[in-house]
Design a protein around this motif. Sequence first.
Motif, PDB file in Angstrom:
ATOM      1  N   MET A 124      -7.910   7.709 -12.543  1.00  0.00           N
ATOM      2  CA  MET A 124      -6.545   7.683 -12.002  1.00  0.00           C
ATOM      3  C   MET A 124      -6.417   6.576 -10.960  1.00  0.00           C
ATOM      4  O   MET A 124      -7.359   6.307 -10.215  1.00  0.00           O
ATOM      5  N   PRO A 125      -5.254   5.941 -10.889  1.00  0.00           N
ATOM      6  CA  PRO A 125      -5.075   4.892  -9.880  1.00  0.00           C
ATOM      7  C   PRO A 125      -5.181   5.456  -8.466  1.00  0.00           C
ATOM      8  O   PRO A 125      -4.773   6.591  -8.204  1.00  0.00           O
ATOM      9  N   ASP A 126      -5.735   4.665  -7.585  1.00  0.00           N
ATOM     10  CA  ASP A 126      -5.836   5.045  -6.167  1.00  0.00           C
ATOM     11  C   ASP A 126      -4.919   4.121  -5.374  1.00  0.00           C
ATOM     12  O   ASP A 126      -5.217   2.937  -5.214  1.00  0.00           O
ATOM     13  N   TYR A 127      -3.821   4.665  -4.909  1.00  0.00           N
ATOM     14  CA  TYR A 127      -2.851   3.870  -4.163  1.00  0.00           C
ATOM     15  C   TYR A 127      -2.955   4.060  -2.650  1.00  0.00           C
ATOM     16  O   TYR A 127      -2.182   3.450  -1.909  1.00  0.00           O
ATOM     17  N   LEU A 128      -3.883   4.907  -2.201  1.00  0.00           N
ATOM     18  CA  LEU A 128      -3.909   5.277  -0.792  1.00  0.00           C
ATOM     19  C   LEU A 128      -5.113   4.754  -0.025  1.00  0.00           C
ATOM     20  O   LEU A 128      -4.998   4.487   1.175  1.00  0.00           O
ATOM     21  N   SER A 129      -6.251   4.614  -0.658  1.00  0.00           N
ATOM     22  CA  SER A 129      -7.455   4.201   0.060  1.00  0.00           C
ATOM     23  C   SER A 129      -7.297   2.801   0.641  1.00  0.00           C
ATOM     24  O   SER A 129      -6.745   1.907  -0.016  1.00  0.00           O
ATOM     25  N   PRO A 130      -7.774   2.590   1.860  1.00  0.00           N
ATOM     26  CA  PRO A 130      -7.632   1.270   2.484  1.00  0.00           C
ATOM     27  C   PRO A 130      -8.357   0.185   1.697  1.00  0.00           C
ATOM     28  O   PRO A 130      -9.453   0.399   1.173  1.00  0.00           O
ATOM     29  N   ASP A 131      -7.737  -0.961   1.616  1.00  0.00           N
ATOM     30  CA  ASP A 131      -8.357  -2.166   1.064  1.00  0.00           C
ATOM     31  C   ASP A 131      -8.742  -3.028   2.265  1.00  0.00           C
ATOM     32  O   ASP A 131      -7.969  -3.857   2.728  1.00  0.00           O
ATOM     33  N   TRP A 132      -9.925  -2.784   2.799  1.00  0.00           N
ATOM     34  CA  TRP A 132     -10.293  -3.375   4.088  1.00  0.00           C
ATOM     35  C   TRP A 132     -10.314  -4.902   4.097  1.00  0.00           C
ATOM     36  O   TRP A 132      -9.907  -5.507   5.097  1.00  0.00           O
ATOM     37  N   PRO A 133     -10.752  -5.585   3.032  1.00  0.00           N
ATOM     38  CA  PRO A 133     -10.708  -7.052   3.062  1.00  0.00           C
ATOM     39  C   PRO A 133      -9.292  -7.616   3.110  1.00  0.00           C
ATOM     40  O   PRO A 133      -9.106  -8.813   3.388  1.00  0.00           O
ATOM     41  N   ALA A 134      -8.289  -6.768   2.847  1.00  0.00           N
ATOM     42  CA  ALA A 134      -6.891  -7.205   2.900  1.00  0.00           C
ATOM     43  C   ALA A 134      -6.122  -6.419   3.961  1.00  0.00           C
ATOM     44  O   ALA A 134      -4.935  -6.155   3.826  1.00  0.00           O
ATOM     45  N   SER A 135      -6.818  -6.081   5.054  1.00  0.00           N
ATOM     46  CA  SER A 135      -6.185  -5.271   6.105  1.00  0.00           C
ATOM     47  C   SER A 135      -5.738  -6.122   7.285  1.00  0.00           C
ATOM     48  O   SER A 135      -6.217  -7.244   7.491  1.00  0.00           O
TER      49      SER A 135
END
Length: 212
Positions: free
Chosen positions: A1-12
């Motif tokens: 399933m897609p994860d739309y909530l977890s942080p994308d730290w390299p793009a924070s």
Amino acid sequence: MPDYLSPDWPASALVLIDVQHDFVDGATPIPGTADALPAMAELTRAFRAAGRPVFHIVRSYAPGESDVDLIRREAIESGAQMVVPGTPGAGIPRELLPDDADPALDWESLRAGGTQRVGPEEFVVYKPRWSAFHRTELDELLRERSVSTVVVAGCNLPNCPRATLFDASERDYRTVLVADATSQTTPERLADLTLIGVQTSDVAAVRTAIGY
């Protein structure tokens, strides 16, 4: 399933809200803000070291003006003084800024919608209401840097950090609140934010996630 909530730290990016002398230990201190200041400083240094963008969001009130959030409008129209532009109380604590940054803020430019650069990827933005996205260029600045994850900390969770997190989510940013670097947090307030997908964290975990 897609994860739309977890942080994308390299793009924070870090959005640090309303950490100004009057709210820390000046004319109108917000409980808990001074205590959280060391954590805010540690968090800011980590984002700076990682080369990730840092946005210091500030507010100001010129006594007598009416372009003010409704809850404070009558007081400011009547001459109340807090974070008055150009005064020390409206300034950002020195420990939150780069060592070589000029702490003086260009209030004329900021209040006209300008952005003040204080480091290679570090900026000051003025907001006239609760949310850091309201009548500001923050969204454009984030998208120019391909930011997908907005990390929020700073002063007084029930007001400006919360409004900013809601507006960030509505713009499809992944959202993180750094609880130990934010004043006026409670378990109930944090639980409410999780209901809209806000991830909560602490400074130590964020430092590990971004590698600093």
